[in-house]
Design a protein around this motif. Sequence first.
Motif, mmCIF file in Angstrom:
data_model
loop_
_atom_site.group_PDB
_atom_site.id
_atom_site.type_symbol
_atom_site.label_atom_id
_atom_site.label_comp_id
_atom_site.label_asym_id
_atom_site.label_seq_id
_atom_site.Cartn_x
_atom_site.Cartn_y
_atom_site.Cartn_z
ATOM 1 N N ASP B 77 0.851 -1.186 0.000
ATOM 2 C CA ASP B 77 0.000 0.000 0.000
ATOM 3 C C ASP B 77 0.884 1.231 0.000
ATOM 4 O O ASP B 77 1.632 1.464 0.947
ATOM 5 C CB ASP B 77 -0.911 -0.022 1.244
ATOM 6 C CG ASP B 77 -2.022 1.001 1.137
ATOM 7 O OD1 ASP B 77 -1.779 2.090 0.571
ATOM 8 O OD2 ASP B 77 -3.142 0.696 1.600
ATOM 9 N N LYS B 78 0.802 2.004 -1.095
ATOM 10 C CA LYS B 78 1.708 3.156 -1.227
ATOM 11 C C LYS B 78 1.353 4.287 -0.269
ATOM 12 O O LYS B 78 2.149 5.187 -0.033
ATOM 13 C CB LYS B 78 1.685 3.688 -2.664
ATOM 14 C CG LYS B 78 2.334 2.736 -3.651
ATOM 15 C CD LYS B 78 2.112 3.201 -5.076
ATOM 16 C CE LYS B 78 2.708 2.191 -6.053
ATOM 17 N NZ LYS B 78 2.144 2.353 -7.402
ATOM 18 N N ARG B 79 0.106 4.286 0.251
ATOM 19 C CA ARG B 79 -0.315 5.360 1.158
ATOM 20 C C ARG B 79 0.243 5.177 2.564
ATOM 21 O O ARG B 79 0.291 6.092 3.360
ATOM 22 C CB ARG B 79 -1.842 5.391 1.264
ATOM 23 C CG ARG B 79 -2.540 5.672 -0.048
ATOM 24 C CD ARG B 79 -3.995 5.265 0.033
ATOM 25 N NE ARG B 79 -4.136 3.827 0.266
ATOM 26 C CZ ARG B 79 -5.299 3.181 0.227
ATOM 27 N NH1 ARG B 79 -6.411 3.832 -0.002
ATOM 28 N NH2 ARG B 79 -5.350 1.880 0.439
ATOM 29 N N LEU B 80 0.586 3.923 2.876
ATOM 30 C CA LEU B 80 0.906 3.618 4.257
ATOM 31 C C LEU B 80 2.055 2.611 4.308
ATOM 32 O O LEU B 80 1.898 1.465 3.885
ATOM 33 C CB LEU B 80 -0.345 3.042 4.937
ATOM 34 C CG LEU B 80 -0.287 2.792 6.436
ATOM 35 C CD1 LEU B 80 0.110 4.053 7.180
ATOM 36 C CD2 LEU B 80 -1.649 2.315 6.918
ATOM 37 N N GLU B 216 -10.740 4.044 0.989
ATOM 38 C CA GLU B 216 -9.773 4.554 1.970
ATOM 39 C C GLU B 216 -10.274 4.197 3.354
ATOM 40 O O GLU B 216 -11.119 4.891 3.903
ATOM 41 C CB GLU B 216 -9.668 6.088 1.870
ATOM 42 C CG GLU B 216 -9.146 6.592 0.554
ATOM 43 C CD GLU B 216 -9.461 8.083 0.329
ATOM 44 O OE1 GLU B 216 -10.172 8.677 1.168
ATOM 45 O OE2 GLU B 216 -8.999 8.611 -0.684
ATOM 46 N N MET B 220 -7.699 5.389 8.331
ATOM 47 C CA MET B 220 -6.707 6.283 7.732
ATOM 48 C C MET B 220 -6.998 7.735 8.076
ATOM 49 O O MET B 220 -6.109 8.579 8.029
ATOM 50 C CB MET B 220 -6.682 6.114 6.208
ATOM 51 C CG MET B 220 -5.901 4.896 5.760
ATOM 52 S SD MET B 220 -5.799 4.803 3.972
ATOM 53 C CE MET B 220 -4.876 3.258 3.796
ATOM 54 N N SER B 221 -8.274 8.051 8.358
ATOM 55 C CA SER B 221 -8.592 9.440 8.692
ATOM 56 C C SER B 221 -8.824 9.571 10.185
ATOM 57 O O SER B 221 -9.167 8.620 10.865
ATOM 58 C CB SER B 221 -9.836 9.902 7.928
ATOM 59 O OG SER B 221 -11.001 9.635 8.683
#
Lengths: 87, 264
Positions: B77-80, B216, B220-221
């Motif tokens: 996962d590139k976001r995390l 998402e 994540m938020s």
Amino acid sequence: MLNFFGRSQSRDVAKNRLRNVLAHDRADTSPEFMEHLRDDVMRIVSEYVEVGGQGVDLQLQSVEDHVALVANIPVKQLRRRGRPGNN
Amino acid sequence: MGEVIVITSGKGGVGKTTTTANLGVALAQLGLKTCLVDADIGLRNLDVVLGLENRIVYDLVDVVEGFCRLKQALIRDKRLDGLSLLPAAQTKDKTAVTPEQMRTVTDELRQEFDYILVDSPAGIEQGFRNAIAGADRALIVATPEVASVRDADRIIGLLEAAEIPPARLIVNRLRPGMVRKGDMMSVDDIVDILAIDLIGVVPEDEQIVVTTNRGEPAAMSRESRAGESYRSIARRVRGEEVPFAEMDEPTGFFGRLRRIFGQA
């Protein structure tokens, strides 16, 4: 608990229905469960009474909103002094 | 050596996949290398909940059948940082993998990751057998409904029979307002009936729908109440003592005020 209209609250109804259904589920999914229970009950009961051989019946029954363990154990005769070896 | 945790429920639709995705995110946020394994072969879902559906090249069945190496099938996962997914196959069925093969895969993942979360399919058949095969422990997801708790009880029995240490419970989609009104079973009711340890409570949260739409995960938020619960569960998974937040919905002026300032 009863609500404003005199009906039991659905939370309590749900709890009772669950207890009921789980008692049966747990007994059904584990055949040894009832067998062990029957053996243990009979072992204790026979310390007090002489059990009449055939026809011992032990089952879970739904009674209104709860589960009952119902035993039907034919008795030949009571022992004279409760638990033998106790005197 | 990583730990393998299966997330299961018996009943479908109670939030196993959402739980797996969010818990994975929350563990990775704690800096723990985490791999999510979708064991629901034929009904692949974890990829879309995570928003990683466009990046799949190989899947679990490809690994098992030797078409690729395990590392090639993993999607980072590139976001995390630290979060990876091993997707399920969509075209095969549950019989494409055996419990032994599953154990081999999870054992290999242990070398690389701190936590491996296995998202179990609903039911108690082979898909479930596969999912629990390599597990060191289990988390059971249940909603406060008769059918869900009943199925959870059955699953607890099966996990015991499989000699997986006592599972811990996540009560999902709780509506504290309804509990207060006597229209929903409380967490205590459920814990009492199932007689297992609680590891977390996730309130019903519309944000879950929104975040799942976007791919998402809520964790994540910072804005989602459910996301906050998942972060607490993640810390409990790694052994921290985290107090259980009061699940009462804030009411009245001060309640709303507290909520606005993020303390609710």
